[in-house]
Design an enzyme around this catalytic site. Structure first.
Site, PDB file in Angstrom:
ATOM      1  N   TYR A  40      47.740  51.603 -38.707  1.00 20.08           N
ATOM      2  CA  TYR A  40      47.748  50.203 -39.149  1.00 20.08           C
ATOM      3  C   TYR A  40      48.532  50.050 -40.458  1.00 20.08           C
ATOM      4  CZ  TYR A  40      45.924  45.594 -40.467  1.00 20.08           C
ATOM      5  OH  TYR A  40      45.809  44.274 -40.834  1.00 20.08           O
TER       6      TYR A  40
HETATM    7  P1  NAP Z   1      41.662  39.457 -34.491  1.00 20.75           P
HETATM    8  O1  NAP Z   1      40.493  38.598 -34.755  1.00 20.75           O
HETATM    9  O2  NAP Z   1      41.437  40.841 -33.982  1.00 20.75           O
HETATM   10  O3  NAP Z   1      42.652  38.680 -33.496  1.00 20.75           O
HETATM   11  C1  NAP Z   1      43.844  39.283 -33.117  1.00 20.75           C
HETATM   12  C2  NAP Z   1      44.659  38.338 -32.261  1.00 20.75           C
HETATM   13  O4  NAP Z   1      45.884  39.025 -31.926  1.00 20.75           O
HETATM   14  C3  NAP Z   1      43.968  37.970 -30.958  1.00 20.75           C
HETATM   15  O5  NAP Z   1      44.213  36.622 -30.649  1.00 20.75           O
HETATM   16  C4  NAP Z   1      44.647  38.884 -29.936  1.00 20.75           C
HETATM   17  O6  NAP Z   1      44.693  38.365 -28.619  1.00 20.75           O
HETATM   18  C5  NAP Z   1      46.055  38.918 -30.518  1.00 20.75           C
HETATM   19  N1  NAP Z   1      46.838  40.026 -29.959  1.00 20.75           N
HETATM   20  C6  NAP Z   1      46.529  41.354 -29.948  1.00 20.75           C
HETATM   21  N2  NAP Z   1      47.477  42.032 -29.265  1.00 20.75           N
HETATM   22  C7  NAP Z   1      48.375  41.108 -28.843  1.00 20.75           C
HETATM   23  C8  NAP Z   1      49.563  41.171 -28.073  1.00 20.75           C
HETATM   24  N3  NAP Z   1      50.024  42.325 -27.573  1.00 20.75           N
HETATM   25  N4  NAP Z   1      50.251  40.034 -27.824  1.00 20.75           N
HETATM   26  C9  NAP Z   1      49.808  38.849 -28.300  1.00 20.75           C
HETATM   27  N5  NAP Z   1      48.673  38.715 -29.011  1.00 20.75           N
HETATM   28  C10 NAP Z   1      47.970  39.838 -29.280  1.00 20.75           C
HETATM   29  O7  NAP Z   1      42.547  39.631 -35.805  1.00 20.75           O
HETATM   30  P2  NAP Z   1      42.660  38.687 -37.113  1.00 20.75           P
HETATM   31  O8  NAP Z   1      41.690  39.170 -38.114  1.00 20.75           O
HETATM   32  O9  NAP Z   1      42.698  37.266 -36.718  1.00 20.75           O
HETATM   33  O10 NAP Z   1      44.099  39.161 -37.645  1.00 20.75           O
HETATM   34  C11 NAP Z   1      45.235  38.318 -37.630  1.00 20.75           C
HETATM   35  C12 NAP Z   1      46.326  38.998 -38.445  1.00 20.75           C
HETATM   36  O11 NAP Z   1      45.877  39.182 -39.796  1.00 20.75           O
HETATM   37  C13 NAP Z   1      46.713  40.397 -37.938  1.00 20.75           C
HETATM   38  O12 NAP Z   1      48.103  40.576 -38.035  1.00 20.75           O
HETATM   39  C14 NAP Z   1      45.991  41.318 -38.902  1.00 20.75           C
HETATM   40  O13 NAP Z   1      46.610  42.580 -39.011  1.00 20.75           O
HETATM   41  C15 NAP Z   1      46.061  40.529 -40.188  1.00 20.75           C
HETATM   42  N6  NAP Z   1      45.044  40.894 -41.182  1.00 20.75           N
HETATM   43  C16 NAP Z   1      43.734  40.698 -40.912  1.00 20.75           C
HETATM   44  C17 NAP Z   1      42.780  41.023 -41.889  1.00 20.75           C
HETATM   45  C18 NAP Z   1      41.314  40.783 -41.655  1.00 20.75           C
HETATM   46  O14 NAP Z   1      40.519  41.037 -42.581  1.00 20.75           O
HETATM   47  N7  NAP Z   1      40.897  40.298 -40.509  1.00 20.75           N
HETATM   48  C19 NAP Z   1      43.191  41.553 -43.121  1.00 20.75           C
HETATM   49  C20 NAP Z   1      44.545  41.750 -43.354  1.00 20.75           C
HETATM   50  C21 NAP Z   1      45.461  41.405 -42.382  1.00 20.75           C
HETATM   51  P3  NAP Z   1      43.499  38.616 -27.546  1.00 20.75           P
HETATM   52  O15 NAP Z   1      42.410  37.681 -27.918  1.00 20.75           O
HETATM   53  O16 NAP Z   1      44.138  38.294 -26.242  1.00 20.75           O
HETATM   54  O17 NAP Z   1      43.093  40.056 -27.662  1.00 20.75           O
END
Ligand code: NAP
Length: 233
Positions: A154
């Site tokens: 990651y």
């Molecule tokens: P999340 O709740 O796990 O949601 C991830 C989303 O990405 C889901 O809608 C998933 O779709 C989609 N996804 C995964 N693989 C995909 C693919 N191959 N094609 C299209 N869509 C795909 O994550 P989140 O927390 O909202 O994170 C959003 C962004 O913020 C990410 O880039 C993550 O790295 C970044 N981020 C998050 C945090 C945190 O604390 N959460 C911190 C730093 C950065 P499905 O529902 O179909 O699986």
């Protein structure tokens, strides 16, 4: 504005779709699997029927990204904002001796090559905007200055995404297209878990202020947090 958001099915992406539509924008909500759209995203689509288009776009699959480009082009001739939000985290618990390279490859395909593919294919639409902006949702995990010994797939994928952002920021500036890598904060999503301090709504509010140009970003810094504050590279 016309805004494309990847990974819009749940988490931060879904909240961004909601806020962008509520602000009156036209939103293309990219989802990995068009046949299993979440009930929350479907409810938003029902609420803002004329503004939200749900588009199948698996960012791990170039043909799917290409098809999504044709679908968006049928609706709109240009795109003002691209938010590369889709992401996964895998192998959190693994030490360097335990890294699984199949897992590693998948994380790179989605977190790094995914945004690259989306930029590659959607650039013609961004070029037609007067104010094109690319926002790559990154992470503090991708900071060299704060590198920690863990989350190898990651963290490395996000460090590389930051580098890609620096590249397109220079490579596309003659087209007037801006590019930022945005750390959204640690959020209470499926990825972030229940003990995270930020709600995805709080983070999305800041990101929408960046999108709406309500936050003046320092031109020197392209890696910022959701409030536009510079992040250490
Ligand atoms: P999340 O709740 O796990 O949601 C991830 C989303 O990405 C889901 O809608 C998933 O779709 C989609 N996804 C995964 N693989 C995909 C693919 N191959 N094609 C299209 N869509 C795909 O994550 P989140 O927390 O909202 O994170 C959003 C962004 O913020 C990410 O880039 C993550 O790295 C970044 N981020 C998050 C945090 C945190 O604390 N959460 C911190 C730093 C950065 P499905 O529902 O179909 O699986």
């Amino acid at each position: 504005m016309n805004i494309l958001i990847t990974g819009a099915n749940r988490g931060l992406g879904r909240v961004l779709v909601d806020m962008a539509a509520a602000a009156g924008h036209t939103v293309f909500a990219g989802v990995r699997n068009i046949d299993s759209v979440s009930s929350q995203l479907q409810a938003m689509k029902d609420r803002y029927a004329s503004q939200i288009y749900i588009i199948g776009m698996d960012v791990e699959d170039e043909q799917s990204v290409r098809d999504a480009f044709y679908k968006v082009s049928e609706q709109e001739a240009y795109l003002d904002v691209l938010i590369n939000n889709a992401g996964i985290i895998k192998g959190r618990e693994r030490k360097i001796e335990e890294v699984d390279f199949q897992e590693f490859e998948q994380v790179l395909r989605i977190n790094l090559m995914g945004p690259m593919m989306v930029v590659k294919h959607f650039l013609p639409l961004l070029r037609k905007s007067d104010n094109g902006v690319i926002i790559n949702i990154s992470s503090e995990a991708g900071s060299f200055a704060n590198a920690y010994g863990g989350d190898y797939p990651y963290a490395i994928s996000k460090a590389a995404l930051n580098f890609f952002t620096a590249q397109i920021r220079n490579g596309l500036k003659d087209n007037g297209i801006k590019a930022y890598a945005v750390h959204p904060g640690w959020m209470r999503t499926d990825m972030g878990g229940a003990s995270a301090p930020l709600s995805p709504e709080e983070s999305a509010e800041g990101i929408m202020r960046i999108v709406n140009r309500e936050i003046d970003l320092d031109e020197e810094h392209f890696f910022v947090d959701h409030l536009g504050r510079p992040m250490p590279m």
